[in-house]
Motif scaffolding. Structure first.
Motif, short mmCIF file in Angstrom:
data_model
loop_
_atom_site.label_atom_id
_atom_site.label_comp_id
_atom_site.label_asym_id
_atom_site.label_seq_id
_atom_site.Cartn_x
_atom_site.Cartn_y
_atom_site.Cartn_z
N ALA A 261 41.01 44.17 39.00
CA ALA A 261 40.70 42.74 39.20
C ALA A 261 41.96 41.91 39.34
O ALA A 261 42.06 41.04 40.24
CB ALA A 261 39.85 42.24 38.02
N LEU A 262 42.97 42.13 38.48
CA LEU A 262 44.19 41.33 38.49
C LEU A 262 45.06 41.62 39.72
O LEU A 262 45.65 40.70 40.31
CB LEU A 262 44.99 41.58 37.21
CG LEU A 262 44.39 41.00 35.92
CD1 LEU A 262 45.19 41.49 34.71
CD2 LEU A 262 44.38 39.48 35.97
N ASP A 263 45.16 42.90 40.06
CA ASP A 263 46.09 43.27 41.13
C ASP A 263 45.47 43.22 42.53
O ASP A 263 46.19 43.16 43.53
CB ASP A 263 46.63 44.68 40.88
CG ASP A 263 47.62 44.71 39.71
OD1 ASP A 263 48.04 43.63 39.28
OD2 ASP A 263 47.94 45.82 39.23
N SER A 264 44.12 43.26 42.59
CA SER A 264 43.50 43.36 43.92
C SER A 264 42.48 42.25 44.19
O SER A 264 42.62 41.48 45.14
CB SER A 264 42.83 44.74 44.06
OG SER A 264 42.15 44.85 45.29
N LYS A 265 41.46 42.15 43.37
CA LYS A 265 40.33 41.26 43.68
C LYS A 265 40.69 39.79 43.56
O LYS A 265 40.29 38.97 44.40
CB LYS A 265 39.15 41.58 42.74
CG LYS A 265 38.67 43.03 42.82
CD LYS A 265 38.27 43.44 44.24
CE LYS A 265 37.84 44.90 44.29
NZ LYS A 265 37.51 45.32 45.67
N ILE A 266 41.43 39.42 42.47
CA ILE A 266 41.77 38.00 42.29
C ILE A 266 42.76 37.53 43.35
O ILE A 266 42.55 36.46 43.97
CB ILE A 266 42.31 37.75 40.87
CG1 ILE A 266 41.17 37.94 39.85
CG2 ILE A 266 42.91 36.35 40.74
CD1 ILE A 266 41.60 37.82 38.41
N PRO A 267 43.87 38.26 43.60
CA PRO A 267 44.79 37.81 44.67
C PRO A 267 44.10 37.67 46.03
O PRO A 267 44.43 36.78 46.80
CB PRO A 267 45.86 38.92 44.70
CG PRO A 267 45.84 39.49 43.31
CD PRO A 267 44.41 39.45 42.90
N SER A 268 43.12 38.56 46.32
CA SER A 268 42.45 38.49 47.63
C SER A 268 41.21 37.59 47.60
O SER A 268 40.49 37.50 48.59
CB SER A 268 42.03 39.90 48.07
OG SER A 268 41.10 40.45 47.15
N LYS A 269 40.98 36.94 46.47
CA LYS A 269 39.83 36.04 46.29
C LYS A 269 38.50 36.70 46.66
O LYS A 269 37.61 36.11 47.27
CB LYS A 269 40.03 34.76 47.11
CG LYS A 269 41.25 33.96 46.70
CD LYS A 269 41.41 32.70 47.53
CE LYS A 269 42.66 31.93 47.10
NZ LYS A 269 42.83 30.68 47.90
N ASP A 270 38.40 37.98 46.24
CA ASP A 270 37.18 38.76 46.52
C ASP A 270 36.17 38.54 45.40
O ASP A 270 36.11 39.28 44.41
CB ASP A 270 37.54 40.24 46.64
CG ASP A 270 36.36 41.11 47.06
OD1 ASP A 270 35.24 40.58 47.17
OD2 ASP A 270 36.55 42.34 47.24
N VAL A 271 35.34 37.47 45.57
CA VAL A 271 34.36 37.12 44.52
C VAL A 271 33.31 38.21 44.36
O VAL A 271 32.93 38.55 43.24
CB VAL A 271 33.68 35.77 44.87
CG1 VAL A 271 32.61 35.44 43.85
CG2 VAL A 271 34.71 34.66 44.95
N THR A 272 32.85 38.74 45.47
CA THR A 272 31.83 39.81 45.42
C THR A 272 32.36 41.02 44.65
O THR A 272 31.67 41.61 43.82
CB THR A 272 31.42 40.24 46.84
OG1 THR A 272 30.95 39.10 47.55
CG2 THR A 272 30.34 41.31 46.78
N GLY A 273 33.64 41.34 44.95
CA GLY A 273 34.26 42.47 44.24
C GLY A 273 34.36 42.22 42.74
O GLY A 273 34.14 43.13 41.93
N LEU A 274 34.72 40.97 42.36
CA LEU A 274 34.81 40.62 40.93
C LEU A 274 33.45 40.72 40.23
O LEU A 274 33.35 41.18 39.10
CB LEU A 274 35.36 39.19 40.77
CG LEU A 274 36.86 39.02 40.98
CD1 LEU A 274 37.24 37.54 40.98
CD2 LEU A 274 37.63 39.76 39.88
N ILE A 275 32.40 40.28 40.96
CA ILE A 275 31.04 40.38 40.38
C ILE A 275 30.65 41.83 40.15
O ILE A 275 30.09 42.19 39.11
CB ILE A 275 30.01 39.68 41.29
CG1 ILE A 275 30.28 38.16 41.32
CG2 ILE A 275 28.59 39.97 40.84
CD1 ILE A 275 29.44 37.40 42.33
N ILE A 276 30.97 42.68 41.15
CA ILE A 276 30.64 44.11 41.03
C ILE A 276 31.40 44.73 39.85
O ILE A 276 30.83 45.47 39.05
CB ILE A 276 30.98 44.85 42.34
CG1 ILE A 276 30.04 44.38 43.46
CG2 ILE A 276 30.88 46.37 42.14
CD1 ILE A 276 30.42 44.91 44.82
N LEU A 277 32.71 44.37 39.75
CA LEU A 277 33.52 44.88 38.63
C LEU A 277 32.95 44.41 37.29
O LEU A 277 32.91 45.17 36.31
CB LEU A 277 34.97 44.42 38.76
CG LEU A 277 35.81 45.08 39.88
CD1 LEU A 277 37.21 44.46 39.93
CD2 LEU A 277 35.91 46.59 39.67
N SER A 278 32.50 43.15 37.24
CA SER A 278 31.93 42.60 36.00
C SER A 278 30.65 43.33 35.62
O SER A 278 30.41 43.63 34.44
CB SER A 278 31.64 41.11 36.17
OG SER A 278 32.82 40.40 36.45
#
Length: 594
Positions: free
Chosen positions: A59-76
């Motif tokens: 999340a810190l190194d990939s999803k947040i920098p790329s503003k991938d909200v869908t990816g963050l939701i999936i990770l959550s």
């Protein structure tokens, strides 16, 4: 062995070895299928729990920098699933291991109690009963947490440790090597503390045993204590024993707690080193912030299993002191036991013979010296003589409660050493001066020696020995509840119940050791007819200091210094005017004086 007392520490006869652990595992093996399933479930939980830090790194190194909200939701959502899996698995583990642990405890206690019933009188003569009781209850209970949690935790924490190290290496090799620096130091410290801790808990178990022994003795003798106003002196002794236990406890706990702070301090130093090097490497671009945060999470979890393993290790060392005591008791060899080729005792007719019997207890003092006699079927033999002459020893040898030094004890021509103990003793009836009454109803106590007896048979036996009269005056008659040792009954009433118990069991050989001593003269006169019925057709051995109770015996043997000094009927011995004559006349004159 010399009698151990409440103020004497028990010493282990053998040193601890890994064989004790293997032996404990034999109790666990029957539940191995359930344990394997639990271990698999916990391994799944462990993996699920360890995925979390890696998800944070992504999340810190990939999803947040790329503003991938869908990816963050999936990770959550994945993180939430891991938390749920971990919780469910932990709940299953607690229920499963508690059941396994208590089942193992049940089996150990059963085996221990079963073995205690095989040990001879000499074992119980040599130590306070409180020290035996503490092994069956407290020491076995102390294994509960180790069996319920320790084994599984040790396996799952070891697995978690390996998985954590793998994740750490995958994230950054250099930081992992720094994190592992403290491990060899920790292992060295654990082995250093081990020997100190085991010795401390052995001392603690001895002090605990002493306290229990004194409490048991004090409760059993409470009437005597209060009669002689010994409360202050006994409290002083109890306080001293309790203080010794407290000191031993504090010493053991101090050593036990050395491990926890040691692990924490090493862990903190390692984390500090990781932070210092991690920040430096972030500054020069060697690693990312996500890597450092994820690694710090893993290094924290790395020391978690280490700490758990250290605590489990502590528990194992602590409980080994108790396990040694338990297995020491189980390994106590009965010195009176069935021979390898022992066979069932045939139905006893009643011929008893002593041939050149010599006997001494473990202190080496000779009790019986070359005793020879024969008791014919249905004959009543009375044993009289001074205290310590060997009378009770003779009747104990008939039931083979002790083994001879030399000679033979024969029943119907069969050596009592050659037959199965149970088949011998179940055909005998033994009544002692201190008639033991068990907690329960009077009906249950009389039926103790013949569990299939009907209520009518119980009542009939009680009527014969004149116990029926007083039983029917009680609040609930035969269903009256009596306390342990029959404290609600008089000594005479307890003996009458014992007479009924013996009659109901219908033994072929009957032994009465001062069995009428607590019965008043009036009750004894009523009991005489019942005794005649009780003795009819049975070979009987009667020990009595009240000579009026044995005048009608077929033969009277005067025992002194372990030998038969005189033998004959009452009339024959009175004409002989020897030791028996003097004893009888002294009692007669005493009664006349009264």
């Amino acid at each position: 062995m010399a009698r151990n007392k409440y103020d004497v520490d028990e010493k282990l006869e053998s040193e601890f070895n890994m064989g004790h652990v293997k032996r404990l595992m034999r109790y666990v093996i029957p539940y191995k299928k359930k344990m394997v399933i639990t271990i698999v479930i916990m391994l799944i939980a462990s993996v699920a729990n360890l995925i979390g830090p890696y998800l944070i790194k992504v999340a810190l190194d990939s999803k947040i920098p790329s503003k991938d909200v869908t990816g963050l939701i999936i990770l959550s959502l994945i993180y939430l699933v891991t938390v749920i899996i971990n919780g469910v698995c932990l709940n299953i583990k607690i229920k499963s291991m508690t059941d396994i642990g208590q089942s193992v405890i049940l089996n150990i206690r059963k085996d221990l109690f079963e073995h205690l019933q095989k040990l001879p009188f000499s074992y119980y003569d040599s130590r306070p009963h409180g020290k035996i009781l503490v092994r069956v209850v407290n020491y076995v209970n102390s294994l509960s947490d180790l069996l319920s949690n320790g084994i599984i935790n040790l396996i799952t924490d070891s697995f978690s440790l390996i998985v954590i190290i793998v994740f750490m290496f995958l994230i950054d090799v250099r930081l992992t090597l720094i994190g592992l620096v403290g491990l060899p130091i920790l292992v060295g410290a654990a082995f250093t503390i081990k020997s100190l801790q085991r010795k401390a808990f052995q001392i603690l178990s001895s002090k605990s045993s002493n306290v229990n022994a004194y409490i048991h003795e004090s409760i059993c003798g409470m009437k005597v204590t209060q009669s002689f106003s010994r409360e202050k002196e006994n409290l002083k002794i109890f306080n001293e024993l309790s203080d010794n236990y407290r000191k031993a406890w504090m010493h053991a706990i101090k050593i036990q707690f050395l491990m926890g702070p040691f692990v924490d301090n090493i862990g903190n130093l390692v984390v500090v080193a990781v932070y210092i090097m991690g920040v430096a490497w972030i500054a020069n671009g060697s690693i990312t912030i996500g890597v450092l945060i994820a690694f710090i999470a893993y290094i924290g979890r790395f020391w978690g299993p280490i700490n758990n393993i250290a605590n489990t290790y502590n528990a194992i060392i602590n409980n080994m002191a108790y396990l040694e005591r338990i297995f020491e008791t189980m390994d106590e060899e009965p010195n009176v036991k069935d021979l390898q080729d022992a066979y069932e005792m045939p139905e006893i007719k009643g011929l008893v013979e002593f041939k050149n019997v010599n006997f001494c207890y473990e202190d080496g003092q000779r009790i019986l010296n070359d005793v020879n006699f024969k008791a014919n079927k249905g004959e009543s033999i009375a044993l009289v003589g001074p205290t310590g002459a060997g009378k009770t020893t003779i009747i104990n040898l008939i039931s083979r409660f002790y083994d001879l030094e030399s000679g033979e004890v024969l029943i119907d021509g069969v050596n009592v050493r050659d037959v199965l103990l149970n088949s011998l003793r179940k055909q005998m009836g033994i009544m002692l001066q201190d008639s033991f009454i068990f907690a329960g109803t009077i009906m249950d106590n009389i039926r103790y020696g013949k569990l299939d007896a009907t209520d009518k048979e119980v009542v009939a036996a009680a009527k014969v020995v004149r116990a029926h009269e007083f039983i029917t005056t009680l609040s609930e008659g035969y269903n009256t509840q009596v306390n342990e040792r029959g404290s609600r009954l008089s000594a005479g009433q307890r003996q009458l119940i014992s007479f009924a118990r013996a009659l109901l069991a219908d033994p072929r050989i009957l032994i009465l050791d001062e069995a009428t001593s607590s019965i008043d003269t009036e009750t004894e006169m009523l009991l005489q007819k019942g005794l005649e019925e009780l003795l009819k057709g049975r070979t009987s051995f009667i020990i009595a200091h009240r000579l009026s109770t044995i005048k009608n015996s077929d033969r009277i043997m005067y025992i002194d210094h372990g030998s038969i000094v005189e033998s004959g009927s009452h009339d024959e011995l009175m004409k002989y005017k020897g030791e028996y004559y003097d004893l009888y006349m002294s009692q007669y004159r005493m009664l006349e004086a009264i």
